[in-house]
Write an enzyme that holds these catalytic residues in place. Structure first.
Site, PDB file in Angstrom:
ATOM      1  N   PHE A 188      56.384  80.415  39.465  1.00 13.38           N
ATOM      2  CA  PHE A 188      56.349  79.434  39.168  1.00 13.38           C
ATOM      3  C   PHE A 188      57.657  77.810  38.571  1.00 13.38           C
ATOM      4  O   PHE A 188      58.764  78.524  38.274  1.00 13.38           O
ATOM      5  CB  PHE A 188      56.039  79.099  37.493  1.00 13.38           C
ATOM      6  CG  PHE A 188      55.588  77.919  37.017  1.00 13.38           C
ATOM      7  CD1 PHE A 188      54.226  77.814  37.366  1.00 13.38           C
ATOM      8  CD2 PHE A 188      56.333  77.417  36.351  1.00 13.38           C
ATOM      9  CE1 PHE A 188      53.618  76.084  36.178  1.00 13.38           C
ATOM     10  CE2 PHE A 188      56.227  76.391  35.802  1.00 13.38           C
ATOM     11  CZ  PHE A 188      55.100  75.613  35.943  1.00 13.38           C
ATOM     12  N   ASP A 238      65.825  79.823  40.106  1.00 19.82           N
ATOM     13  CA  ASP A 238      65.737  78.456  39.102  1.00 19.82           C
ATOM     14  C   ASP A 238      65.267  79.274  37.611  1.00 19.82           C
ATOM     15  O   ASP A 238      64.664  80.653  36.852  1.00 19.82           O
ATOM     16  CB  ASP A 238      64.062  78.483  39.388  1.00 19.82           C
ATOM     17  CG  ASP A 238      63.491  78.001  38.502  1.00 19.82           C
ATOM     18  OD1 ASP A 238      63.898  77.980  37.192  1.00 19.82           O
ATOM     19  OD2 ASP A 238      61.987  77.170  38.613  1.00 19.82           O
ATOM     20  N   LYS A 253      64.285  72.667  30.261  1.00 18.74           N
ATOM     21  CA  LYS A 253      63.992  72.915  29.212  1.00 18.74           C
ATOM     22  C   LYS A 253      65.140  72.638  28.141  1.00 18.74           C
ATOM     23  O   LYS A 253      65.220  72.049  27.350  1.00 18.74           O
ATOM     24  CB  LYS A 253      63.673  74.740  29.349  1.00 18.74           C
ATOM     25  CG  LYS A 253      61.819  74.734  29.842  1.00 18.74           C
ATOM     26  CD  LYS A 253      60.512  75.609  30.060  1.00 18.74           C
ATOM     27  CE  LYS A 253      59.822  75.091  30.946  1.00 18.74           C
ATOM     28  NZ  LYS A 253      59.252  76.023  31.677  1.00 18.74           N
TER      29      LYS A 253
END
Ligand SMILES: *Cc1c(COP(=O)(O)O)cnc(C)c1O
Length: 400
Positions: free
Chosen positions: A140, A225, A254
């Site tokens: 993802f 990531d 985030k």
């Protein structure tokens, strides 16, 4: 207005690209959030790890308010007095030479992919337009057309093609498959140290280290990531730190802003990020002084408050308790630090009903993939709060 009124409005006027739990929140502090009727919940999702520093952190809020009162946006046409300090602090904290600021995670992933392709053409000498990037099944990395194009989740892609070419998929956790997929045109391998959305999948020990060696041997960039695993979530600063691996390119987002504002970035050395020239890439809001001031404070809160160590300590305790829990529903408990997944057996009949039952008990979490319950509370959580949550989680997983 009551909760059902907000829900009715949202259902009528918002696109239904999410299926949220029916809890309408209007206040948050630390690990706790409150709904419009005043009921309190322990947030065990942290907005997919964007709230590592907890809701409404007083220091980050203060930094945000002070900066908002001074200057919020310059665009990169002009300079501001926050971005250079953020970049310096991020580089000092992580050991990379340069930063490229963006806003959302997906934008930073796209930036990393652009950087890798540019590096492939200009440094590695791959023929123009032929670069290949290897990614993992179950990944993802966000929701842009390019990114969903190399997702293996059919729903993420369906109806959105045609997609960007140049991506090759290999199984996650299988270093030999990675090596076998490499061609002279391969420029990068992009991987999540732990697949979060994929169901909290922890790869076999040594996978990242072996991946690093393979990338070195074949002159390929390793892109991590770390949008979900970075900034303390797994009990180390980066997820890759568990194997002492230094990727060539790291993507963060985030929790970089503690959940107050979208701030993301790509970190790398000059040999990669130095390839960008004026006009090659950009973002109107990327690097704005409000986001930069917020991110500076959010990063120092992580360090000053020892949140990374706390994630390790509380995470070990949480995983240990869950692993010892005698429940007919649990197939496996896995995770690192405070990124924890409880994989449920088919007889549990899906994770969603547990998330809903836990909501009624005052614990907010979310299913990821049909059968995994993810627990990822803010890293400010105390042992007492973990116990509070566990009492309810144990009840749901044994009695429901
Ligand atoms: C959330 C996430 C993204 C995408 O971030 P957005 O801010 O939602 O675009 C990318 N990669 C990982 C690993 C994520 O968890």
């Amino acid at each position: 207005m009551r909760a059902e009124d907000y829900i009715a409005l949202e259902d009528r006027y918002n696109a239904h690209n999410y299926k949220p739990l029916d809890v309408v929140l209007n206040r948050g502090e630390g690990v706790w959030v409150w709904d419009v009727e005043g009921k309190r919940y322990l947030d065990c999702l942290s907005s997919y790890s964007a709230l590592n520093q907890g809701h409404n952190h007083p220091r980050i809020r203060q930094a945000m308010m002070e900066q908002a009162a001074k200057l919020t946006l310059t665009g990169r046409a002009f300079r501001n007095d926050q971005l250079p300090l953020l970049a310096k602090e991020m580089c000092e904290l992580t050991g990379y030479e340069m930063v490229l600021p963006m806003n959302t995670g997906a934008e930073a992933v796209e930036t990393a992919l652009k950087a890798a392709r540019k590096w492939g053409y200009q440094v590695k000498g791959v023929p123009d337009g032929r670069a290949e990037i290897i990614v993992c099944a179950g990944n993802f990395h966000g929701r842009t057309i390019t990114i969903v194009g190399f997702s293996t989740e059919e729903q993420y892609k369906e109806g959105f093609g045609p997609f960007t070419p140049g991506f090759i998929t290999v199984p996650f956790g299988d270093a030999e498959a990675l090596e076998a997929a490499i061609t002279p045109r391969t420029v990068a391998f992009m991987v999540e140290p732990i697949q979060g959305e994929g169901g909290v999948i922890v790869p076999p020990d040594g996978y990242l280290r072996r991946g690093r060696e393979i990338c070195d041997n074949h002159n390929i960039l390793l892109i991590a990531d770390e949008i979900q695993t970075g900034l303390g979530r797994t009990g180390k600063f980066f997820g890759c730190d568990w194997e002492d691996v230094r990727p060539d390119v790291v993507v963060v987002g985030k929790a970089l802003s503690g959940g107050l504002y979208p701030v993301s970035a790509v970190l790398a050395d000059r040999s990669v990020l130095g390839l960008f020239n004026p006009g090659d890439h950009g973002s109107t809001f990327g690097g704005n002084p409000l986001g930069a001031a917020v991110a500076r404070e959010a990063l120092s809160v992580l360090v000053d408050e020892g949140l990374i160590d706390n994630a390790q300590v509380q995470g070990e305790y949480l995983v240990g308790r869950l692993q010892r829990l005698e429940s007919d529903y649990i197939a496996e408990v896995r995770g690192r630090g405070l990124l924890v997944g409880v994989d449920l057996k088919p007889e549990a009949r899906g994770a969603r009903r547990f998330a809903e039952a836990l909501k009624d008990e005052g614990v907010l979490c979310k299913e990821t993939h049909e059968n995994v319950l993810r627990f990822a509370p803010p890293l400010v959580i105390t042992r007492e709060d973990v116990d509070w949550a566990l009492e309810r989680i144990e009840k749901a997983l044994t009695e429901l």
